[in-house]
Design a protein around this motif. Structure first.
Motif, PDB file in Angstrom:
ATOM      1  N   ASN A  92       0.809  -1.217   0.000  1.00  0.00           N
ATOM      2  CA  ASN A  92       0.000   0.000   0.000  1.00  0.00           C
ATOM      3  C   ASN A  92       0.846   1.272   0.000  1.00  0.00           C
ATOM      4  O   ASN A  92       0.342   2.346  -0.316  1.00  0.00           O
ATOM      5  N   LEU A 114      -7.535   0.154   1.502  1.00  0.00           N
ATOM      6  CA  LEU A 114      -6.579  -0.870   1.922  1.00  0.00           C
ATOM      7  C   LEU A 114      -5.882  -0.455   3.219  1.00  0.00           C
ATOM      8  O   LEU A 114      -5.613  -1.296   4.082  1.00  0.00           O
ATOM      9  N   ILE A 128       0.700   1.608  -3.630  1.00  0.00           N
ATOM     10  CA  ILE A 128      -0.661   1.727  -4.158  1.00  0.00           C
ATOM     11  C   ILE A 128      -1.353   2.986  -3.636  1.00  0.00           C
ATOM     12  O   ILE A 128      -2.092   3.653  -4.362  1.00  0.00           O
ATOM     13  N   GLU A 129      -1.129   3.279  -2.349  1.00  0.00           N
ATOM     14  CA  GLU A 129      -1.733   4.430  -1.672  1.00  0.00           C
ATOM     15  C   GLU A 129      -3.259   4.410  -1.758  1.00  0.00           C
ATOM     16  O   GLU A 129      -3.907   5.376  -2.153  1.00  0.00           O
ATOM     17  N   ASN A 130      -3.813   3.269  -1.380  1.00  0.00           N
ATOM     18  CA  ASN A 130      -5.269   3.088  -1.394  1.00  0.00           C
ATOM     19  C   ASN A 130      -5.824   3.281   0.012  1.00  0.00           C
ATOM     20  O   ASN A 130      -5.420   2.596   0.948  1.00  0.00           O
ATOM     21  N   ARG A 131      -6.748   4.211   0.161  1.00  0.00           N
ATOM     22  CA  ARG A 131      -7.297   4.539   1.478  1.00  0.00           C
ATOM     23  C   ARG A 131      -8.064   3.361   2.078  1.00  0.00           C
ATOM     24  O   ARG A 131      -7.986   3.094   3.289  1.00  0.00           O
TER      25      ARG A 131
END
Length: 454
Positions: free
Chosen positions: A22, A30, A25-28
């Motif tokens: 992450n 996740l 990816i920088e997915n909130r």
């Protein structure tokens, strides 16, 4: 619970792998899942954690809950407050692979021969065993302690217990404390680099200089203290000892470390990743590549896997400490209490020497009551940033590193002192008393160097 503790490495690895993924990816969503998984990760780890770490964890959680409620934060956002220390856990999880490749190459055995070669008195043995421990610690960290102490305890078994305990306690723990000051694989160094924003290469020459100065002081100190005692090893030394072969092994280790550092710095500069995360990502591929070059891949695979699995299954202490610390520090940042804690430091802003000594004695005082240096630095790095505009952050960073590591040889409840207490069968408070003058000296050298860098 025994069955669960034997499989913890799977759960820990899954969570930490998701976190590292992450980062890119920088997915909130996740991030929220990772924080949610951190909660059972924390509570499961409480079962296998030592009482000291349980107490620390409960204190951080209790204080964190209080501040979380005081700040009026919504409970649904709690998982976001659990992930700030995940990079440290990932770092500790991957570190055993570097240990594995050093052991697979049998570097530890070769270098350990230095302590088995004959010398005429304990003063000379002190300098030799300190130097040997220093090198081993720089590359295999905590694993060097039982290795070095085991050899010394066997060779000194025909001497009085008080003399033997004093010798082993001083030579191994002090070498351990100074050897890690410049190591990129030491967590306090990694935390400090990221917290102060000063590059590792900028720190390296000064940390190395400080380490060597303190090592020289202790070698002279130990030589003068023990030279009056004759030495005859209880176990015969190996008949064939080749100093050139050992020197070659040492040179190979330092060459490998130089390549490792070059890779870390280069990748960090290209990607812009934090120092801790960069080291974490580099260790495993570097260790694999090194094992192939040495033609020790099969041995490394076996040793590395066993070491990694064992260490990861035994990470409960650090999981409890780091996750509870993450919740505490993240909640603290949402309250005005942080300003109150900062006041003593800001009040002494015009007297940087006082601030540097205050950091040093904060470490030492907290270690005496069982607070791990990582927990102490976790609070300090939240408190000190406003001072970076007044005081050179590198000066503060020098003391953050040396102050923390000085406690490694004198912190009564620290893992190194506890391990030594078990190996030598002596009271940990006695170890603290023996090493306290050295810890104060070490800390003072760090403060002086930090002051000179202002």
């Amino acid at each position: 619970m025994k069955r669960i503790s034997g499989q913890l490495y799977i759960f820990y690895s899954l969570v930490l792998l998701l976190y590292i993924s992450n980062v890119f990816i920088e997915n909130r969503a996740l991030e929220y899942i990772i924080g949610t998984l951190a909660i059972p990760m924390l509570f499961i780890s409480f079962h296998g954690a030592a009482n000291l770490f349980r107490i620390l964890g409960l204190l951080f959680i209790s204080a964190g809950v209080g501040m979380f409620i005081y700040a009026g934060l919504p409970v649904v956002e709690l998982p976001f407050y659990m992930t700030s220390t995940m990079p440290l856990l990932a770092f500790l999880t991957i570190l055993p692979w570097m240990n594995g490749v050093v052991r697979a190459g049998r570097f530890d055995r070769r270098i350990n021969q230095l302590m088995k070669a004959n010398v005429s008195d304990l003063g000379k043995l002190y300098t030799r065993s300190s130097f040997t421990s220093y090198i081993l610690v720089a590359f295999i960290n905590l694993s060097a302690l039982p290795l070095a102490q085991g050899v010394l305890l066997k060779n000194l078994s025909n001497m009085k217990k008080q003399l033997r305990d004093s010798f082993v306690t001083r030579t191994t723990l002090r070498a351990f404390a100074v050897a890690l000051a410049w190591s990129p694989m030491e967590i306090m160094v990694a935390i400090t680099v990221d917290a102060t924003g000063v590059s590792y290469l900028t720190y390296l020459p000064w940390l190395l200089l400080c380490s060597l100065i303190v090592l020289f002081i202790d070698l002279l100190w130990g030589y003068m203290a023990f030279r009056k005692h004759g030495y005859q090893p209880a176990i015969e030394s190996e008949q064939f000892f080749h100093p050139k072969q050992v020197a070659v092994q040492i040179m190979k280790l330092f060459f490998a470390l130089s390549i490792f550092l070059a890779l870390v710095v280069s990748i960090g500069n290209v990607t812009g990743l934090d120092f801790i995360l960069t080291v974490t990502l580099v260790i495993l591929p570097f260790a694999i590549g090194w094992s192939f070059l040495m033609k020790r891949w099969k041995t490394f695979k076996v040793i590395g896997w066993v070491t990694w699995k064992e260490r990861t299954n035994g990470m409960q202490n650090f999981v409890v400490l780091f996750l509870s610390l993450a919740f505490f520090s993240s909640s603290l940042n949402e309250t005005p209490f942080l300003d109150l804690i900062q006041q003593p430091f800001l009040g002494a802003a015009e007297y940087p020497l006082i601030i540097l000594f205050l950091i040093q004695f904060t470490y030492l005082a907290m270690s005496m009551i069982g607070v791990h240096p990582v927990a102490t630095v976790g609070v300090l790095i939240e408190v000190l940033p406003p001072l970076y505009e007044i005081i050179n952050p590198m000066s503060i960073g020098m003391v953050l590193v040396t102050g923390a590591l000085a406690t490694a040889c004198a912190g009564t409840y620290g893992i190194t002192v506890t391990m030594t207490s078990m190996n030598t069968k002596q009271n940990p408070y006695r170890i603290t008393l023996r090493n306290l003058p050295f810890a104060l000296t070490y800390g003072a050298v760090g403060v002086i160097m930090g002051y000179l860098l202002l």
